[in-house]
Design an enzyme around this catalytic site. Structure first.
Site, short mmCIF file in Angstrom:
data_model
loop_
_atom_site.label_atom_id
_atom_site.label_comp_id
_atom_site.label_asym_id
_atom_site.label_seq_id
_atom_site.Cartn_x
_atom_site.Cartn_y
_atom_site.Cartn_z
N THR A 29 -5.83 3.27 -4.90
CA THR A 29 -5.27 4.12 -5.94
C THR A 29 -4.32 3.34 -6.83
O THR A 29 -4.40 3.43 -8.06
CB THR A 29 -4.55 5.33 -5.30
OG1 THR A 29 -5.46 5.99 -4.41
CG2 THR A 29 -4.08 6.31 -6.34
N CYS A 53 -3.80 -1.05 -1.95
CA CYS A 53 -4.13 0.36 -2.15
C CYS A 53 -5.14 0.52 -3.29
O CYS A 53 -4.89 0.02 -4.41
CB CYS A 53 -2.82 1.08 -2.50
SG CYS A 53 -3.00 2.83 -2.81
N ASP A 111 0.87 -1.19 0.00
CA ASP A 111 0.00 0.00 0.00
C ASP A 111 0.90 1.23 0.00
O ASP A 111 2.11 1.15 0.25
CB ASP A 111 -0.89 -0.01 1.26
CG ASP A 111 -1.74 1.24 1.37
OD1 ASP A 111 -2.41 1.60 0.38
OD2 ASP A 111 -1.74 1.89 2.43
N SER A 112 0.28 2.39 -0.23
CA SER A 112 1.01 3.65 -0.19
C SER A 112 1.48 4.00 1.23
O SER A 112 2.28 4.90 1.40
CB SER A 112 0.12 4.76 -0.72
OG SER A 112 -1.09 4.79 0.02
N HIS A 128 -8.39 3.65 4.04
CA HIS A 128 -8.67 4.19 5.38
C HIS A 128 -10.15 4.20 5.75
O HIS A 128 -10.50 4.28 6.92
CB HIS A 128 -8.17 5.63 5.48
CG HIS A 128 -6.68 5.77 5.41
ND1 HIS A 128 -5.94 5.36 4.32
CD2 HIS A 128 -5.79 6.28 6.30
CE1 HIS A 128 -4.65 5.62 4.54
NE2 HIS A 128 -4.54 6.18 5.74
N CYS A 183 -11.31 3.37 -0.42
CA CYS A 183 -9.98 3.83 -0.01
C CYS A 183 -9.64 3.05 1.26
O CYS A 183 -10.53 2.81 2.09
CB CYS A 183 -10.02 5.34 0.26
SG CYS A 183 -8.50 5.97 0.99
N GLU A 239 -5.73 9.09 10.01
CA GLU A 239 -4.36 8.91 10.53
C GLU A 239 -4.14 9.72 11.81
O GLU A 239 -3.30 9.39 12.63
CB GLU A 239 -3.33 9.24 9.46
CG GLU A 239 -3.38 8.21 8.36
CD GLU A 239 -2.18 8.17 7.44
OE1 GLU A 239 -1.17 8.83 7.72
OE2 GLU A 239 -2.29 7.48 6.42
N TYR A 271 -0.59 8.49 -2.39
CA TYR A 271 -0.66 8.20 -3.82
C TYR A 271 -1.92 8.84 -4.43
O TYR A 271 -1.99 9.05 -5.64
CB TYR A 271 -0.76 6.69 -4.07
CG TYR A 271 0.51 5.89 -3.90
CD1 TYR A 271 1.66 6.43 -3.31
CD2 TYR A 271 0.55 4.56 -4.31
CE1 TYR A 271 2.80 5.66 -3.16
CE2 TYR A 271 1.69 3.80 -4.17
CZ TYR A 271 2.82 4.34 -3.59
OH TYR A 271 3.93 3.57 -3.45
N1 DGL Z 1 -4.05 3.85 0.21
C1 DGL Z 1 -4.70 4.89 -0.55
C2 DGL Z 1 -5.93 4.33 -1.25
O1 DGL Z 1 -6.50 3.33 -0.85
C3 DGL Z 1 -5.08 6.07 0.32
C4 DGL Z 1 -3.90 6.89 0.79
C5 DGL Z 1 -3.18 7.57 -0.34
O2 DGL Z 1 -3.69 8.54 -0.94
O3 DGL Z 1 -2.08 7.11 -0.66
O4 DGL Z 1 -6.35 4.86 -2.24
#
Ligand code: DGL
Length: 273
Positions: free
Chosen positions: A78, A76, A13-14, A189, A187, A155, A45
């Site tokens: 994204t 992730c 993940d990012s 989170h 997403c 976060e 990301y």
């Molecule tokens: N992990 C990213 C997502 O699920 C969210 C955080 C980011 O923008 O990197 O899209």
């Protein structure tokens, strides 16, 4: 291809958000070993271009290959939306993203054929959720809404804070006007905001968690490929965590999300891969 059934699954993940996917894999595939990489030095990301997210994702896949993983989960949203398509043609390992499992569940869940998607800006602009949903059922209308403030709020630990409720009300107002009956938390989170979102949406809207659906899809994929883990391994060898920035905050977040205690994580120079 790595046909060693006892090899770990690589998850990336990012940053820390993908730990919500790890949580679902731990719960639903408790025997499996996991190597997790969080790109904490280069997060987010969600506001970056496709070329950048693809370059980062390729480096991470190269790193995960050095860990001899048997399959990769792009945790992730994204990266799943911007890079998975390309990467799956470049490697000979089974690879799975979070977007397709989430989209399929939403198609099953909707009754009035009106689905909302909340996600990062880049995921919404990719229109991948819409494309996958309409490929399964062209009569479904999909309404996307980027919610960029949710990631920092989660976060910060403000998952029940009145400020987050206010922000969520603003983001969700236009989706509620569209009379959606299903909402994809697109997403990493957002599943941590589940009860807050439920409070605003009421009981009439089905919330889809792609993290859970991905764990189920991973289970099916490993079974089909005869790659499910055969023998058990000591608990302390089961999970390994890596990040591209220092690991103190990473560990704190991991221990607030995961069902077991994580004592260590290692920082690695991802740009070298
Ligand atoms: N992990 C990213 C997502 O699920 C969210 C955080 C980011 O923008 O990197 O899209």
């Amino acid at each position: 291809m790595n046909s060693d059934r006892n090899a770990p699954i690589g998850v990336f993940d990012s940053g820390v958000g993908g730990l919500t996917v790890v949580r679902e894999i731990m719960r639903n595939l408790p025997e499996e070993r996991i190597v997790y990489f969080g790109d904490t030095a280069r997060v987010p990301y969600g506001s970056k271009s496709q070329a950048t997210v693809l370059r980062y994702s390729r480096q991470i896949v190269r790193f995960l290959r050095t860990q001899n993983v048997k399959a990769i989960v792009v945790a992730c949203n994204t990266a799943s939306a911007l890079a998975l398509d390309t990467i799956e043609n470049e490697i000979d390992l089974p690879i799975l993203g979070v977007v397709k499992p989430g989209a399929s569940m939403a198609v099953t869940a909707t009754r009035n054929k009106r689905i909302g998607v909340i996600a990062t800006e880049s995921t919404i602009h990719s229109h991948l959720y819409r494309k996958l949903i309409q490929a399964e059922d062209p009569e479904i209308t999909v309404f996307g809404k980027a919610c960029p403030l949710f990631v920092p709020l989660v976060e910060e630990g403000w998952t029940r804070d009145p400020i987050t409720v206010e922000v969520a009300k603003r983001y969700l107002a236009e989706l509620l006007e569209k009379d959606i009956d299903t909402l994809i938390m697109g997403c990493t989170h957002y599943p941590l905001l589940r009860s807050l979102l439920r409070g605003i949406l009421g009981d009439q809207v089905t919330l889809v968690n792609p993290a859970y659906e991905t764990a189920q899809a991973l289970k099916r994929m490993l079974e089909e490929l005869h790659l499910e883990k055969e023998s058990s391994c000591p608990e302390e060898e089961k999970y390994r965590f890596y990040a591209s920035d220092t690991v103190e905050k990473f560990l704190a977040f991991a221990n607030s999300v995961l069902p077991c205690e994580i004592r260590e994580a290692q920082q690695i120079p991802i740009e070298e891969y």
